[in-house]
Design a protein around this motif. Structure first.
Motif, PDB file in Angstrom:
ATOM      1  N   LEU A 125       5.607  67.862  49.755  1.00  0.00           N
ATOM      2  CA  LEU A 125       4.423  67.887  48.886  1.00  0.00           C
ATOM      3  C   LEU A 125       4.664  68.676  47.605  1.00  0.00           C
ATOM      4  CD1 LEU A 125       1.557  68.243  51.491  1.00  0.00           C
ATOM      5  CD2 LEU A 125       2.193  66.212  50.173  1.00  0.00           C
ATOM      6  N   ALA A 126       5.558  69.642  47.658  1.00  0.00           N
ATOM      7  CA  ALA A 126       5.851  70.455  46.473  1.00  0.00           C
ATOM      8  C   ALA A 126       6.784  69.757  45.489  1.00  0.00           C
ATOM      9  CB  ALA A 126       6.458  71.789  46.898  1.00  0.00           C
ATOM     10  N   ALA A 127       7.425  68.700  45.916  1.00  0.00           N
ATOM     11  CA  ALA A 127       8.392  68.012  45.057  1.00  0.00           C
ATOM     12  C   ALA A 127       7.705  67.351  43.866  1.00  0.00           C
ATOM     13  CB  ALA A 127       9.154  66.966  45.863  1.00  0.00           C
ATOM     14  N   PRO A 128       8.323  67.412  42.690  1.00  0.00           N
ATOM     15  CA  PRO A 128       7.725  66.801  41.497  1.00  0.00           C
ATOM     16  C   PRO A 128       7.405  65.317  41.663  1.00  0.00           C
ATOM     17  CG  PRO A 128       9.587  68.185  40.880  1.00  0.00           C
ATOM     18  CD  PRO A 128       9.579  68.110  42.382  1.00  0.00           C
ATOM     19  N   HIS A 129       8.253  64.570  42.362  1.00  0.00           N
ATOM     20  CA  HIS A 129       7.997  63.139  42.516  1.00  0.00           C
ATOM     21  C   HIS A 129       6.776  62.866  43.408  1.00  0.00           C
ATOM     22  CE1 HIS A 129      10.767  63.993  45.871  1.00  0.00           C
ATOM     23  NE2 HIS A 129      10.150  63.011  46.514  1.00  0.00           N
ATOM     24  N   ALA A 130       6.393  63.810  44.257  1.00  0.00           N
ATOM     25  CA  ALA A 130       5.174  63.644  45.062  1.00  0.00           C
ATOM     26  C   ALA A 130       3.931  63.840  44.196  1.00  0.00           C
ATOM     27  CB  ALA A 130       5.162  64.624  46.230  1.00  0.00           C
ATOM     28  N   ARG A 131       4.045  64.637  43.157  1.00  0.00           N
ATOM     29  CA  ARG A 131       2.916  64.843  42.242  1.00  0.00           C
ATOM     30  C   ARG A 131       2.656  63.620  41.381  1.00  0.00           C
ATOM     31  NH1 ARG A 131       0.529  69.274  41.576  1.00  0.00           N
ATOM     32  NH2 ARG A 131       1.182  71.164  42.583  1.00  0.00           N
ATOM     33  N   THR A 132       3.704  62.912  41.036  1.00  0.00           N
ATOM     34  CA  THR A 132       3.560  61.806  40.091  1.00  0.00           C
ATOM     35  C   THR A 132       3.558  60.427  40.742  1.00  0.00           C
ATOM     36  OG1 THR A 132       5.949  61.760  39.722  1.00  0.00           O
ATOM     37  CG2 THR A 132       4.630  63.149  38.243  1.00  0.00           C
ATOM     38  N   GLY A 133       3.972  60.333  41.992  1.00  0.00           N
ATOM     39  CA  GLY A 133       4.025  59.044  42.676  1.00  0.00           C
ATOM     40  C   GLY A 133       3.770  59.200  44.160  1.00  0.00           C
ATOM     41  N   TRP A 134       3.712  58.084  44.855  1.00  0.00           N
ATOM     42  CA  TRP A 134       3.408  58.071  46.284  1.00  0.00           C
ATOM     43  C   TRP A 134       4.645  58.394  47.103  1.00  0.00           C
ATOM     44  CZ3 TRP A 134       0.221  58.787  49.932  1.00  0.00           C
ATOM     45  CH2 TRP A 134       0.412  58.264  51.207  1.00  0.00           C
ATOM     46  N   VAL A 135       4.469  59.289  48.078  1.00  0.00           N
ATOM     47  CA  VAL A 135       5.507  59.625  49.040  1.00  0.00           C
ATOM     48  C   VAL A 135       4.915  59.424  50.437  1.00  0.00           C
ATOM     49  CG1 VAL A 135       6.989  61.461  49.933  1.00  0.00           C
ATOM     50  CG2 VAL A 135       6.586  61.290  47.473  1.00  0.00           C
ATOM     51  N   GLU A 136       5.611  58.684  51.275  1.00  0.00           N
ATOM     52  CA  GLU A 136       5.167  58.442  52.654  1.00  0.00           C
ATOM     53  C   GLU A 136       5.213  59.749  53.457  1.00  0.00           C
ATOM     54  OE1 GLU A 136       4.088  55.665  54.255  1.00  0.00           O
ATOM     55  OE2 GLU A 136       4.310  54.347  52.525  1.00  0.00           O
ATOM     56  N   PRO A 137       4.353  59.887  54.461  1.00  0.00           N
ATOM     57  CA  PRO A 137       4.411  61.073  55.334  1.00  0.00           C
ATOM     58  C   PRO A 137       5.800  61.212  55.959  1.00  0.00           C
ATOM     59  CG  PRO A 137       2.415  59.814  55.764  1.00  0.00           C
ATOM     60  CD  PRO A 137       3.266  58.985  54.837  1.00  0.00           C
ATOM     61  N   ASP A 138       6.276  62.454  56.070  1.00  0.00           N
ATOM     62  CA  ASP A 138       7.619  62.660  56.602  1.00  0.00           C
ATOM     63  C   ASP A 138       7.656  63.517  57.871  1.00  0.00           C
ATOM     64  OD1 ASP A 138       6.974  65.028  55.321  1.00  0.00           O
ATOM     65  OD2 ASP A 138       8.894  65.233  54.306  1.00  0.00           O
ATOM     66  N   LEU A 139       6.492  63.942  58.366  1.00  0.00           N
ATOM     67  CA  LEU A 139       6.452  64.639  59.652  1.00  0.00           C
ATOM     68  C   LEU A 139       5.993  63.699  60.766  1.00  0.00           C
ATOM     69  CD1 LEU A 139       4.905  68.169  58.929  1.00  0.00           C
ATOM     70  CD2 LEU A 139       7.232  67.628  59.666  1.00  0.00           C
ATOM     71  N   THR A 140       4.903  63.036  60.508  1.00  0.00           N
ATOM     72  CA  THR A 140       4.351  62.073  61.461  1.00  0.00           C
ATOM     73  C   THR A 140       3.567  61.034  60.661  1.00  0.00           C
ATOM     74  OG1 THR A 140       3.092  61.858  63.519  1.00  0.00           O
ATOM     75  CG2 THR A 140       2.214  63.374  61.893  1.00  0.00           C
ATOM     76  N   PRO A 141       3.547  59.800  61.106  1.00  0.00           N
ATOM     77  CA  PRO A 141       2.802  58.776  60.365  1.00  0.00           C
ATOM     78  C   PRO A 141       1.292  59.008  60.451  1.00  0.00           C
ATOM     79  CG  PRO A 141       3.921  57.815  62.277  1.00  0.00           C
ATOM     80  CD  PRO A 141       4.232  59.269  62.264  1.00  0.00           C
ATOM     81  N   PHE A 142       0.569  58.418  59.521  1.00  0.00           N
ATOM     82  CA  PHE A 142      -0.883  58.447  59.603  1.00  0.00           C
ATOM     83  C   PHE A 142      -1.301  57.693  60.864  1.00  0.00           C
ATOM     84  CE2 PHE A 142      -0.744  58.754  54.790  1.00  0.00           C
ATOM     85  CZ  PHE A 142      -1.155  60.083  54.758  1.00  0.00           C
ATOM     86  N   PRO A 143      -2.483  57.988  61.411  1.00  0.00           N
ATOM     87  CA  PRO A 143      -2.909  57.361  62.682  1.00  0.00           C
ATOM     88  C   PRO A 143      -2.857  55.839  62.664  1.00  0.00           C
ATOM     89  CG  PRO A 143      -4.435  59.103  62.064  1.00  0.00           C
ATOM     90  CD  PRO A 143      -3.476  58.933  60.922  1.00  0.00           C
ATOM     91  N   TRP A 144      -3.206  55.198  61.578  1.00  0.00           N
ATOM     92  CA  TRP A 144      -3.234  53.740  61.529  1.00  0.00           C
ATOM     93  C   TRP A 144      -1.833  53.142  61.389  1.00  0.00           C
ATOM     94  CZ3 TRP A 144      -5.169  57.102  58.034  1.00  0.00           C
ATOM     95  CH2 TRP A 144      -4.528  57.164  56.784  1.00  0.00           C
ATOM     96  N   GLN A 145      -0.837  53.979  61.101  1.00  0.00           N
ATOM     97  CA  GLN A 145       0.522  53.485  60.956  1.00  0.00           C
ATOM     98  C   GLN A 145       1.251  53.420  62.299  1.00  0.00           C
ATOM     99  OE1 GLN A 145       1.857  56.456  58.116  1.00  0.00           O
ATOM    100  NE2 GLN A 145       1.755  54.962  56.449  1.00  0.00           N
ATOM    101  N   THR A 146       0.673  53.997  63.330  1.00  0.00           N
ATOM    102  CA  THR A 146       1.346  54.064  64.632  1.00  0.00           C
ATOM    103  C   THR A 146       0.901  52.960  65.581  1.00  0.00           C
ATOM    104  OG1 THR A 146      -0.301  55.635  65.491  1.00  0.00           O
ATOM    105  CG2 THR A 146       1.692  56.541  64.476  1.00  0.00           C
ATOM    106  N   ARG A 147       0.011  52.123  65.137  1.00  0.00           N
ATOM    107  CA  ARG A 147      -0.513  51.081  66.025  1.00  0.00           C
ATOM    108  C   ARG A 147       0.361  49.875  66.034  1.00  0.00           C
ATOM    109  NH1 ARG A 147      -6.698  51.910  64.283  1.00  0.00           N
ATOM    110  NH2 ARG A 147      -6.901  53.880  65.281  1.00  0.00           N
TER     111      ARG A 147
END
Length: 147
Positions: A125-147
């Motif tokens: 989240l602290a990375a500059p590219h996360a501030r300016t563009g979309w970065v996928e979750p990297d610890l665990t997927p969002f709840p709707w992504q695991t179905r």
């Protein structure tokens, strides 16, 4: 006739949603940010709400002289999280109906401003590219992504 969240042409604006939320709260903390996002999602659907919020938050931060406060990944993550719990289609469906307090009571995790940290590493989240563009979750997927 227009509502408090529409221009004369009937389109919803960020500034009118912001005014609606702050009028009842008198402040703009995390709960109000969630409320603003919930209103946008309920009235516009997730995709249009994301565009409205993205532009509105970016402009508000720039106007306040703090453009660095804008964070695209967090804006999108919060919009997607709230849309998921609100039924995301902008219609009358979804938890909480038209009552934000009922929605918030039913989804207390959304009132935790640290919720994205369940899905993202702090460094991501602290990375500059996360501030300016979309970065996928990297610890665990969002709840709707695991179905």
């Amino acid at each position: 006739m227009t509502t408090g969240t529409e221009r004369k042409d009937g389109t919803t604006t960020f500034d009118t949603l912001l005014a609606e939320v702050t009028a009842s709260a008198g402040r703009f903390g995390h709960r109000e940010h969630v409320h603003l996002t919930w209103l946008a999602v309920r009235r516009l659907g997730m995709s249009e709400a994301l565009h409205l919020l993205d532009d509105g938050i970016r402009r508000t931060a720039a106007r306040a002289g703090a453009p660095e406060k804008y964070h695209h990944t967090l804006t999108r993550a919060w919009t997607e999280l709230i849309a998921h719990h609100a039924g995301g289609d902008g219609g009358d469906g979804g938890d909480g109906g038209n009552d934000f307090d009922a929605f918030a009571d039913g989804h207390p995790a959304l009132l935790d401003k640290h919720l994205p940290e369940r899905f993202y590493r702090a460094g991501t989240l602290a990375a500059p590219h996360a501030r300016t563009g979309w970065v996928e979750p990297d610890l665990t997927p969002f709840p709707w992504q695991t179905r």
